[in-house]
Design a protein around this motif. Sequence first.
Motif, PDB file in Angstrom:
ATOM      1  N   LEU A 195      -3.005   0.498   8.057  1.00 29.46           N
ATOM      2  CA  LEU A 195      -4.370   0.393   8.581  1.00 29.46           C
ATOM      3  C   LEU A 195      -4.992  -0.942   8.175  1.00 29.46           C
ATOM      4  O   LEU A 195      -5.739  -1.558   8.933  1.00 29.46           O
ATOM      5  CB  LEU A 195      -5.224   1.559   8.071  1.00 29.46           C
ATOM      6  N   ASN A 196      -4.648  -1.405   6.978  1.00 29.15           N
ATOM      7  CA  ASN A 196      -5.182  -2.682   6.512  1.00 29.15           C
ATOM      8  C   ASN A 196      -4.714  -3.859   7.362  1.00 29.15           C
ATOM      9  O   ASN A 196      -5.351  -4.907   7.389  1.00 29.15           O
ATOM     10  CB  ASN A 196      -4.795  -2.923   5.053  1.00 29.15           C
ATOM     11  N   ASP A 197      -3.553  -3.682   8.070  1.00 26.98           N
ATOM     12  CA  ASP A 197      -3.066  -4.747   8.955  1.00 26.98           C
ATOM     13  C   ASP A 197      -4.091  -5.034  10.046  1.00 26.98           C
ATOM     14  O   ASP A 197      -4.276  -6.184  10.456  1.00 26.98           O
ATOM     15  CB  ASP A 197      -1.745  -4.340   9.602  1.00 26.98           C
ATOM     16  N   LEU A 198      -4.724  -3.982  10.549  1.00 29.40           N
ATOM     17  CA  LEU A 198      -5.706  -4.133  11.621  1.00 29.40           C
ATOM     18  C   LEU A 198      -6.976  -4.803  11.134  1.00 29.40           C
ATOM     19  O   LEU A 198      -7.694  -5.427  11.910  1.00 29.40           O
ATOM     20  CB  LEU A 198      -6.035  -2.761  12.237  1.00 29.40           C
ATOM     21  N   LEU A 199      -7.252  -4.677   9.848  1.00 28.49           N
ATOM     22  CA  LEU A 199      -8.419  -5.352   9.267  1.00 28.49           C
ATOM     23  C   LEU A 199      -8.112  -6.820   9.001  1.00 28.49           C
ATOM     24  O   LEU A 199      -8.899  -7.708   9.327  1.00 28.49           O
ATOM     25  CB  LEU A 199      -8.842  -4.649   7.973  1.00 28.49           C
TER      26      LEU A 199
ATOM     27  N   GLN B  74     -15.797  -0.680   6.904  1.00 28.15           N
ATOM     28  CA  GLN B  74     -14.861  -1.423   7.735  1.00 28.15           C
ATOM     29  C   GLN B  74     -13.713  -0.530   8.208  1.00 28.15           C
ATOM     30  O   GLN B  74     -13.295  -0.593   9.358  1.00 28.15           O
ATOM     31  CB  GLN B  74     -14.301  -2.617   6.953  1.00 28.15           C
ATOM     32  N   ARG B  75     -13.222   0.316   7.321  1.00 29.62           N
ATOM     33  CA  ARG B  75     -12.137   1.235   7.675  1.00 29.62           C
ATOM     34  C   ARG B  75     -12.617   2.240   8.720  1.00 29.62           C
ATOM     35  O   ARG B  75     -11.898   2.561   9.671  1.00 29.62           O
ATOM     36  CB  ARG B  75     -11.631   1.964   6.430  1.00 29.62           C
ATOM     37  N   GLU B  76     -13.828   2.729   8.545  1.00 26.13           N
ATOM     38  CA  GLU B  76     -14.396   3.695   9.489  1.00 26.13           C
ATOM     39  C   GLU B  76     -14.538   3.089  10.879  1.00 26.13           C
ATOM     40  O   GLU B  76     -14.289   3.748  11.894  1.00 26.13           O
ATOM     41  CB  GLU B  76     -15.759   4.170   8.981  1.00 26.13           C
ATOM     42  N   GLN B  77     -14.906   1.817  10.925  1.00 25.62           N
ATOM     43  CA  GLN B  77     -15.060   1.119  12.200  1.00 25.62           C
ATOM     44  C   GLN B  77     -13.720   1.020  12.936  1.00 25.62           C
ATOM     45  O   GLN B  77     -13.642   1.222  14.156  1.00 25.62           O
ATOM     46  CB  GLN B  77     -15.640  -0.285  11.952  1.00 25.62           C
TER      47      GLN B  77
ATOM     48  N   LEU C 124     -11.126   3.075  12.547  1.00 23.27           N
ATOM     49  CA  LEU C 124     -10.759   4.425  12.961  1.00 23.27           C
ATOM     50  C   LEU C 124     -11.485   4.834  14.237  1.00 23.27           C
ATOM     51  O   LEU C 124     -10.900   5.480  15.118  1.00 23.27           O
ATOM     52  CB  LEU C 124     -11.055   5.423  11.842  1.00 23.27           C
ATOM     53  N   LYS C 125     -12.753   4.447  14.365  1.00 19.73           N
ATOM     54  CA  LYS C 125     -13.504   4.749  15.586  1.00 19.73           C
ATOM     55  C   LYS C 125     -12.892   4.017  16.783  1.00 19.73           C
ATOM     56  O   LYS C 125     -12.790   4.578  17.881  1.00 19.73           O
ATOM     57  CB  LYS C 125     -14.972   4.347  15.421  1.00 19.73           C
ATOM     58  N   SER C 126     -12.478   2.774  16.561  1.00 22.64           N
ATOM     59  CA  SER C 126     -11.849   2.006  17.642  1.00 22.64           C
ATOM     60  C   SER C 126     -10.534   2.644  18.065  1.00 22.64           C
ATOM     61  O   SER C 126     -10.224   2.740  19.257  1.00 22.64           O
ATOM     62  CB  SER C 126     -11.613   0.559  17.202  1.00 22.64           C
ATOM     63  N   LEU C 127      -9.750   3.096  17.084  1.00 24.03           N
ATOM     64  CA  LEU C 127      -8.484   3.749  17.401  1.00 24.03           C
ATOM     65  C   LEU C 127      -8.711   5.035  18.194  1.00 24.03           C
ATOM     66  O   LEU C 127      -7.952   5.365  19.111  1.00 24.03           O
ATOM     67  CB  LEU C 127      -7.717   4.057  16.112  1.00 24.03           C
ATOM     68  N   THR C 128      -9.786   5.759  17.858  1.00 21.61           N
ATOM     69  CA  THR C 128     -10.134   6.977  18.588  1.00 21.61           C
ATOM     70  C   THR C 128     -10.461   6.653  20.040  1.00 21.61           C
ATOM     71  O   THR C 128     -10.036   7.347  20.966  1.00 21.61           O
ATOM     72  CB  THR C 128     -11.336   7.679  17.930  1.00 21.61           C
ATOM     73  N   ASN C 129     -11.221   5.568  20.253  1.00 21.98           N
ATOM     74  CA  ASN C 129     -11.569   5.155  21.620  1.00 21.98           C
ATOM     75  C   ASN C 129     -10.317   4.739  22.399  1.00 21.98           C
ATOM     76  O   ASN C 129     -10.143   5.092  23.566  1.00 21.98           O
ATOM     77  CB  ASN C 129     -12.562   4.000  21.586  1.00 21.98           C
ATOM     78  N   ILE C 130      -9.444   3.986  21.744  1.00 19.56           N
ATOM     79  CA  ILE C 130      -8.219   3.512  22.405  1.00 19.56           C
ATOM     80  C   ILE C 130      -7.305   4.682  22.757  1.00 19.56           C
ATOM     81  O   ILE C 130      -6.669   4.695  23.812  1.00 19.56           O
ATOM     82  CB  ILE C 130      -7.500   2.489  21.504  1.00 19.56           C
TER      83      ILE C 130
ATOM     84  N   TYR D  40      -0.880  13.115  17.344  1.00 13.99           N
ATOM     85  CA  TYR D  40      -1.907  13.537  16.387  1.00 13.99           C
ATOM     86  C   TYR D  40      -3.232  12.831  16.690  1.00 13.99           C
ATOM     87  O   TYR D  40      -3.274  11.785  17.337  1.00 13.99           O
ATOM     88  CB  TYR D  40      -1.472  13.225  14.953  1.00 13.99           C
ATOM     89  N   GLY D  41      -4.318  13.413  16.209  1.00 14.91           N
ATOM     90  CA  GLY D  41      -5.636  12.833  16.387  1.00 14.91           C
ATOM     91  C   GLY D  41      -5.941  11.827  15.288  1.00 14.91           C
ATOM     92  O   GLY D  41      -5.413  11.920  14.178  1.00 14.91           O
ATOM     93  N   ILE D  42      -6.783  10.855  15.594  1.00 14.42           N
ATOM     94  CA  ILE D  42      -7.151   9.829  14.620  1.00 14.42           C
ATOM     95  C   ILE D  42      -8.220  10.373  13.683  1.00 14.42           C
ATOM     96  O   ILE D  42      -9.266  10.869  14.121  1.00 14.42           O
ATOM     97  CB  ILE D  42      -7.692   8.572  15.332  1.00 14.42           C
ATOM     98  N   SER D  43      -7.956  10.267  12.392  1.00 16.14           N
ATOM     99  CA  SER D  43      -8.935  10.693  11.390  1.00 16.14           C
ATOM    100  C   SER D  43      -8.612  10.014  10.073  1.00 16.14           C
ATOM    101  O   SER D  43      -7.530   9.441   9.904  1.00 16.14           O
ATOM    102  CB  SER D  43      -8.908  12.218  11.220  1.00 16.14           C
ATOM    103  N   GLU D  44      -9.523  10.120   9.125  1.00 15.55           N
ATOM    104  CA  GLU D  44      -9.303   9.544   7.803  1.00 15.55           C
ATOM    105  C   GLU D  44      -8.114  10.224   7.132  1.00 15.55           C
ATOM    106  O   GLU D  44      -7.348   9.605   6.388  1.00 15.55           O
ATOM    107  CB  GLU D  44     -10.560   9.707   6.945  1.00 15.55           C
TER     108      GLU D  44
END
Length: 392
Positions: free
Chosen positions: A79-83, A105-108, A110-116, A154-158
């Motif tokens: 996940l840090n790769d995307l940051l 920043q991590r939450e942001q 995850l929200k983008s991944l959910t949209n994608i 699977y669904g995107i979540s923390e």
Amino acid sequence: MMGISLGLLHLFKKVIQKVLLQIIPIEYNHTSIIEHAIVKEAWNRVQLLSDVDVDVFDALCSLFLSKARHNEEIVEIYLNDLLSIRGLKPKLGGDGRRGGYEARQREQILKSLTNIQSIWININKAVIYEKGKPVQTTLQGRTFIFKDYTGEEYGISEETCRKKITFTIDKVFAKYLNGSARQVALLSIKALQYNPYRQIWEKRLTRYLSWRWRTQARKGDFLQPNKTSTLLESIGEKMNNRTPSRTRERFEKAMDTLLEDGVIASWHYEKWDESIADYKGWASIWLNSMILIEPPEIIKDQYRSIEKKQKVRSDIRQSQQDSNSQKRSENIGEQIRITRKILNLSLYQLAEELEISAPYVSNIERGIKRPSHKIRTKMIKWLEKQDHKNKS
């Protein structure tokens, strides 16, 4: 039809005639929730789409292309790769403080991944290229699919994406992402790393130009003029009517930054008289002015292999004459190109010396156009002049 970020829409080729991009929340795909609730949730997500979503989308494209050996492979990334790929830096720890990226920043991400994960593509009429030949077809599917190594989605979540994520691409998107006509393989990593607040103009211009060059690749005509107002519109900016000079200064600063960073090879206004800026009402004229933007060599080299071949139809005698003429033109075009490279001149600089347009020079160099007798003579004299300089 749900609206979607302009950056995502630009990922698809201009040859697509009817395309519907939808946001369908993945968690509602297999439920009995009424359609109204699904549409409301989807619309809420569309309203919140931002440049962060496009950054994450581009990052997934880049990482999949670099890691996957085939289109159906499931790849793993942190996940840090995307940051980090967005140019964000983790905070340093020490004195009892916890280091790393912020929870916000991590939450942001995850929200983008959910949209994608919720993006669906429906193409009623598309032209794809298989073994170099155009094929008309209907396409429907997703972009990225988040699966574990067993193939279970699977669904995107923390909880599911605490450190790593695993994903693959759908068959529809694979036709555009990976293959002979791949669409986003050359999206500049620099676009991801431009600051999303201070350098938003640079970020969006890079994306727009990457898309525009891709749509021009089959013809190899990268030097089509760009209207200033169209460039501003493509990045979602409007003219500051009170102080238009601020808009122009910011725009030119962005273009100069792209030049310095190697995103473009050169840029200049076409037939723009600077004295016009001294008069009232200059802004409307500036908005309608044309700009020539030259892509870097890596773009031209990558797309040169898919340029359309020129077809000549005539009788045998005329064909022979054209063939001979074409050979001579290709020869001088090649000489011009090699000499220009040795002298480290851009197409625009050479065009000014020859007193012709840059697109015309580009077409002659690549053998698409045959120079007239007058232009050919000019080119020969220019080459002789360079030879004389080298000898002296």
